[in-house]
Design a protein around this motif. Structure first.
Motif, short mmCIF file in Angstrom:
data_model
loop_
_atom_site.label_atom_id
_atom_site.label_comp_id
_atom_site.label_asym_id
_atom_site.label_seq_id
_atom_site.Cartn_x
_atom_site.Cartn_y
_atom_site.Cartn_z
N ALA A 49 60.20 8.46 60.51
CA ALA A 49 61.35 7.55 60.49
C ALA A 49 61.32 6.61 61.70
O ALA A 49 61.58 5.41 61.57
CB ALA A 49 62.65 8.35 60.45
N MET A 50 60.99 7.15 62.86
CA MET A 50 60.94 6.33 64.08
C MET A 50 59.85 5.26 63.97
O MET A 50 60.07 4.10 64.33
CB MET A 50 60.69 7.20 65.31
N LYS A 51 58.67 5.63 63.50
CA LYS A 51 57.58 4.66 63.35
C LYS A 51 57.98 3.54 62.40
O LYS A 51 57.74 2.37 62.68
CB LYS A 51 56.31 5.35 62.83
N LYS A 52 58.57 3.91 61.29
CA LYS A 52 58.99 2.92 60.30
C LYS A 52 60.08 2.01 60.88
O LYS A 52 60.09 0.81 60.63
CB LYS A 52 59.47 3.63 59.03
N TYR A 53 60.99 2.60 61.65
CA TYR A 53 62.06 1.81 62.26
C TYR A 53 61.50 0.81 63.27
O TYR A 53 61.86 -0.37 63.25
CB TYR A 53 63.09 2.73 62.93
N ILE A 54 60.64 1.27 64.15
CA ILE A 54 60.07 0.40 65.18
C ILE A 54 59.27 -0.73 64.54
O ILE A 54 59.28 -1.86 65.01
CB ILE A 54 59.19 1.21 66.17
N ALA A 55 58.61 -0.46 63.42
CA ALA A 55 57.83 -1.49 62.73
C ALA A 55 58.70 -2.43 61.89
O ALA A 55 58.24 -3.50 61.48
CB ALA A 55 56.79 -0.82 61.83
N SER A 56 59.95 -2.06 61.67
CA SER A 56 60.85 -2.86 60.83
C SER A 56 61.26 -4.15 61.52
O SER A 56 61.57 -4.17 62.71
CB SER A 56 62.10 -2.03 60.50
N LYS A 57 61.31 -5.24 60.74
CA LYS A 57 61.77 -6.51 61.31
C LYS A 57 63.28 -6.50 61.54
O LYS A 57 63.81 -7.31 62.30
CB LYS A 57 61.37 -7.68 60.40
N ASP A 58 63.99 -5.56 60.91
CA ASP A 58 65.44 -5.47 61.05
C ASP A 58 65.88 -4.51 62.15
O ASP A 58 67.07 -4.22 62.28
CB ASP A 58 66.07 -5.04 59.72
N ARG A 59 64.92 -4.00 62.92
CA ARG A 59 65.29 -3.03 63.96
C ARG A 59 66.21 -3.69 64.99
O ARG A 59 66.14 -4.89 65.24
CB ARG A 59 64.04 -2.47 64.64
N ASN A 60 67.07 -2.85 65.57
CA ASN A 60 68.00 -3.31 66.60
C ASN A 60 67.98 -2.28 67.72
O ASN A 60 68.81 -1.39 67.78
CB ASN A 60 69.41 -3.47 66.00
#
Length: 196
Positions: free
Chosen positions: A160-171
């Motif tokens: 989940a963390m890897k996917k979040y960090i790679a997401s363009k929508d991360r905040n």
């Protein structure tokens, strides 16, 4: 338009589902729902929730309607938000601390949050059945899954963390703010630093 037609129209505009409260708000007597189920025009999915016969029941919407104070959280939120491919065996829902849920469904894993954290990060994405449901945001969910003495499955957290960090929508600032408010900053910061 008669009552049955009005109810069917309501159901069609809500992905094949109609609730007793929707019917009441439309000024239609609730007894019409029972009559329509007797006539096989609707199927009773749960108390107060009816679906068209050709529609699959939306379990998440039904649980949300039944337990209105419940917010989908933890691994259920990860799955709903697309940050995990693991379909949950039981749906995790968080309720306000002290909230009593009589006869909680076997499908629900019950969690509680104190008042100042219960409302933190609630959003309303669509369930797989197309209905809006209350879910904690990804930032809140990431904090939830590392929280407590028994943190979630490490593989689930890392994915989940890897996917979040790679997401363009991360905040990241919001994630760190939530982590500080939920007292898990020391657990979140290493993931952010290692993956950013």
């Amino acid at each position: 338009m008669n009552y049955a037609e009005a109810i069917l129209t309501l159901a069609r505009t809500h992905n094949g589902t109609v609730t007793a409260s929707m019917v009441s708000e439309a000024g239609i007597p609730r007894y019409c729902l029972n009559k329509m189920t007797d006539e096989l025009l609707l199927v009773r999915a749960a108390r107060g929730v009816y679906v068209l016969p050709e529609i699959w029941e939306d379990e998440l919407f039904i649980l949300q309607y039944t337990y209105r104070k419940g917010v989908f959280s933890h691994e259920t939120a990860l799955w709903l938000l697309g940050f995990s491919d693991r379909t949950p065996h039981k749906y995790s829902m968080t309720f306000p601390l002290g909230y009593h849920v009589a006869h909680l469904s076997q499908m629900v894993h019950f969690k509680q949050a104190i008042a100042n954290l219960y409302d933190l990060g609630i959003i309303d994405p669509r369930s797989p059945g197309g209905h809006p449901v209350a879910v904690y945001s990804i930032e809140r969910t990431l904090c939830d899954i590392v929280r407590g003495k028994r943190a979630q499955d490490i593989q689930l957290v890392q994915q989940a963390m890897k996917k979040y960090i790679a997401s363009k929508d991360r905040n990241i600032p919001l994630l760190l703010d939530y982590a500080e408010r939920m007292r898990v900053l020391a657990k979140i910061r290493p993931y952010v630093e290692a993956l950013a």
